[in-house]
Design a protein around this motif. Structure first.
Motif, PDB file in Angstrom:
ATOM      1  N   MET A   1      53.610  50.905 106.840  1.00  0.00           N
ATOM      2  CA  MET A   1      54.677  51.763 107.739  1.00  0.00           C
ATOM      3  C   MET A   1      55.703  50.677 108.090  1.00  0.00           C
ATOM      4  SD  MET A   1      53.425  55.050 109.005  1.00  0.00           S
ATOM      5  CE  MET A   1      54.700  54.708 110.188  1.00  0.00           C
ATOM      6  N   GLY A   2      56.693  51.210 108.242  1.00  0.00           N
ATOM      7  CA  GLY A   2      57.513  50.315 108.814  1.00  0.00           C
ATOM      8  C   GLY A   2      59.135  50.403 108.281  1.00  0.00           C
ATOM      9  N   SER A   3      59.906  49.521 109.096  1.00  0.00           N
ATOM     10  CA  SER A   3      61.310  49.764 108.876  1.00  0.00           C
ATOM     11  C   SER A   3      62.168  48.581 108.467  1.00  0.00           C
ATOM     12  CB  SER A   3      61.891  50.190 110.191  1.00  0.00           C
ATOM     13  OG  SER A   3      61.612  49.434 111.449  1.00  0.00           O
ATOM     14  N   TYR A   4      61.485  47.698 107.655  1.00  0.00           N
ATOM     15  CA  TYR A   4      61.991  46.756 107.081  1.00  0.00           C
ATOM     16  C   TYR A   4      63.439  46.827 106.547  1.00  0.00           C
ATOM     17  CZ  TYR A   4      62.613  42.278 104.441  1.00  0.00           C
ATOM     18  OH  TYR A   4      63.176  41.247 103.911  1.00  0.00           O
ATOM     19  N   THR A   5      64.255  45.886 106.746  1.00  0.00           N
ATOM     20  CA  THR A   5      65.685  46.000 106.383  1.00  0.00           C
ATOM     21  C   THR A   5      66.205  44.563 105.774  1.00  0.00           C
ATOM     22  OG1 THR A   5      66.469  45.243 108.615  1.00  0.00           O
ATOM     23  CG2 THR A   5      66.761  47.494 108.069  1.00  0.00           C
ATOM     24  N   ASP A   6      66.891  44.832 104.647  1.00  0.00           N
ATOM     25  CA  ASP A   6      67.207  43.776 103.877  1.00  0.00           C
ATOM     26  C   ASP A   6      68.066  42.674 104.544  1.00  0.00           C
ATOM     27  OD1 ASP A   6      68.139  45.707 100.934  1.00  0.00           O
ATOM     28  OD2 ASP A   6      66.149  44.866 101.759  1.00  0.00           O
ATOM     29  N   TYR A  88      52.742  50.692 121.092  1.00  0.00           N
ATOM     30  CA  TYR A  88      52.476  51.779 120.440  1.00  0.00           C
ATOM     31  C   TYR A  88      52.718  51.493 118.942  1.00  0.00           C
ATOM     32  CZ  TYR A  88      53.603  56.304 118.395  1.00  0.00           C
ATOM     33  OH  TYR A  88      53.751  57.380 117.650  1.00  0.00           O
ATOM     34  N   GLU A  89      54.261  51.031 118.789  1.00  0.00           N
ATOM     35  CA  GLU A  89      54.430  50.438 117.404  1.00  0.00           C
ATOM     36  C   GLU A  89      53.302  49.666 116.566  1.00  0.00           C
ATOM     37  OE1 GLU A  89      56.832  51.784 115.794  1.00  0.00           O
ATOM     38  OE2 GLU A  89      58.067  52.718 117.429  1.00  0.00           O
ATOM     39  N   ILE A  90      52.664  48.799 117.300  1.00  0.00           N
ATOM     40  CA  ILE A  90      51.740  47.895 116.837  1.00  0.00           C
ATOM     41  C   ILE A  90      50.504  48.662 116.559  1.00  0.00           C
ATOM     42  CG2 ILE A  90      50.203  46.093 117.615  1.00  0.00           C
ATOM     43  CD1 ILE A  90      52.381  44.629 119.153  1.00  0.00           C
ATOM     44  N   ASP A 134      43.512  40.770 111.024  1.00  0.00           N
ATOM     45  CA  ASP A 134      44.083  40.429 111.974  1.00  0.00           C
ATOM     46  C   ASP A 134      45.653  39.805 111.555  1.00  0.00           C
ATOM     47  OD1 ASP A 134      42.913  40.990 114.387  1.00  0.00           O
ATOM     48  OD2 ASP A 134      42.013  38.992 114.765  1.00  0.00           O
ATOM     49  N   LEU A 135      45.223  39.008 110.486  1.00  0.00           N
ATOM     50  CA  LEU A 135      46.451  38.333 110.009  1.00  0.00           C
ATOM     51  C   LEU A 135      47.320  39.255 109.283  1.00  0.00           C
ATOM     52  CD1 LEU A 135      47.776  35.647 108.945  1.00  0.00           C
ATOM     53  CD2 LEU A 135      46.292  35.383 106.996  1.00  0.00           C
ATOM     54  N   ALA A 136      46.876  40.445 108.572  1.00  0.00           N
ATOM     55  CA  ALA A 136      47.416  41.478 107.956  1.00  0.00           C
ATOM     56  C   ALA A 136      48.410  42.127 109.020  1.00  0.00           C
ATOM     57  CB  ALA A 136      46.402  42.295 107.453  1.00  0.00           C
ATOM     58  N   LEU A 137      47.684  42.490 110.453  1.00  0.00           N
ATOM     59  CA  LEU A 137      48.477  43.087 111.317  1.00  0.00           C
ATOM     60  C   LEU A 137      49.825  42.058 111.854  1.00  0.00           C
ATOM     61  CD1 LEU A 137      48.705  45.583 113.246  1.00  0.00           C
ATOM     62  CD2 LEU A 137      47.312  44.162 114.817  1.00  0.00           C
ATOM     63  N   ARG A 138      49.221  40.912 112.039  1.00  0.00           N
ATOM     64  CA  ARG A 138      50.210  39.972 112.363  1.00  0.00           C
ATOM     65  C   ARG A 138      51.412  39.951 111.677  1.00  0.00           C
ATOM     66  NH1 ARG A 138      46.424  36.230 114.118  1.00  0.00           N
ATOM     67  NH2 ARG A 138      46.916  34.822 112.636  1.00  0.00           N
ATOM     68  N   THR A 139      51.056  39.814 110.436  1.00  0.00           N
ATOM     69  CA  THR A 139      52.330  39.734 109.331  1.00  0.00           C
ATOM     70  C   THR A 139      53.232  40.886 109.319  1.00  0.00           C
ATOM     71  OG1 THR A 139      50.852  38.251 108.041  1.00  0.00           O
ATOM     72  CG2 THR A 139      52.507  38.930 106.827  1.00  0.00           C
ATOM     73  N   THR A 141      53.661  43.273 111.577  1.00  0.00           N
ATOM     74  CA  THR A 141      54.531  43.383 112.848  1.00  0.00           C
ATOM     75  C   THR A 141      55.560  42.411 112.827  1.00  0.00           C
ATOM     76  OG1 THR A 141      52.969  42.168 114.145  1.00  0.00           O
ATOM     77  CG2 THR A 141      52.717  44.578 114.364  1.00  0.00           C
ATOM     78  N   ARG A 142      55.296  41.314 112.334  1.00  0.00           N
ATOM     79  CA  ARG A 142      56.186  40.287 112.426  1.00  0.00           C
ATOM     80  C   ARG A 142      57.196  40.686 111.086  1.00  0.00           C
ATOM     81  NH1 ARG A 142      52.888  35.330 112.178  1.00  0.00           N
ATOM     82  NH2 ARG A 142      52.465  34.713 114.329  1.00  0.00           N
TER      83      ARG A 142
END
Ligand SMILES: [Zn+2]
Length: 239
Positions: A1-6, A88-90, A134-139, A141-142
């Motif tokens: 899920m996400g809203s990664y932008t270039d 909430y987003e996390i 944990d690492l997956a979540l951190r990566t 959300t970052r």
């Protein structure tokens, strides 16, 4: 899920930390400015009505306490709302990693590819990162939210610092009223207010690199205008 932008560049995190620490300093300066403008106006408004030394002092103290707590509660509530939104987003991200790990791994790979990492390496890197939840979540959300899940900010400390900042500013014009009546409290209060305003304005100018003197003069003018208006109202209504 996400809203990664270039638009996100590898240096985005350092940039963010600068903005966060800069944000604290800026919030502090504006808090001091608020306290100063509020209490210079309040004190001179009361002084304009000439109700006697003790009344003006009490008004200044009440202004300091009331304004400080008003700032603190406002800051607490807005930080709290922002923190809950981020949490909430996390949480959405966490559930998405659990429920559709394959899609999330592909998403991470695409992010790495967009940053210029070779497809094969990006694939291996993302598969590896997804093994540790944990690492997956951190990566995730970052990369997608631009935040660290463990660093969403503290509403309490934001509230306490804005209370302190406001109180510092509000204290400056109150200072000449804390001792016994001398008859010269108004000019001293104006002088303290002007020095405080020039300092605050000068700091804003220094931080924004838009001219220390220009900002000092701007801040003094705005404060003087506010004080002049309340002094006039005090004169008219109470004098
Ligand atoms: Zn994701």
């Amino acid at each position: 899920m996400g809203s990664y932008t270039d638009g996100m560049e590898p240096g985005v995190h350092e940039e963010e930390h600068r903005q966060i620490s800069g944000g604290w300093v800026r919030a502090g300066i504006f808090g001091v400015s608020d306290g100063l403008v509020t209490n210079v106006s309040l004190i001179l408004g009361f002084a304009g009505a000439n109700p006697g030394h003790d009344v003006v002092r009490l008004a200044g103290l009440a202004g300091l306490v009331a304004g400080g707590f008003s700032m603190a509660t406002g800051e607490y509530l807005s930080m709290r709302a922002q923190k809950e939104l981020l949490e909430y987003e996390i949480d959405v991200e966490r559930r998405s990693i659990e429920s559709s790990p394959a899609a999330e791994q592909a998403e991470l790979r695409d992010i790495f590819v967009a940053r210029g990492i070779e497809m094969e390496l990006a694939e291996r890197l993302s598969v590896d990162l997804m093994r540790d939840p944990d690492l997956a979540l951190r990566t995730h959300t970052r990369e997608e939210l631009g935040i660290d899940p463990s660093a969403t900010g503290s509403p309490i400390s934001a509230a306490i610092s804005s209370l302190i900042a406001f109180a510092v500013g509000a204290f400056v014009p109150l200072l000449p009223w804390l001792w016994s009546a001398s008859g010269n409290e108004v000019p001293w209060s104006i002088l303290f207010g002007a020095i405080g305003s020039a300092t605050v304005g000068g700091s804003i100018g220094w931080f924004t690199r838009k001219g220390v003197v220009a900002w000092a003069l701007r801040q003094v003018s705005v404060t003087a205008l506010a004080a002049l208006v309340t002094f006039g109202v005090g004169r008219l209504v109470g004098g």
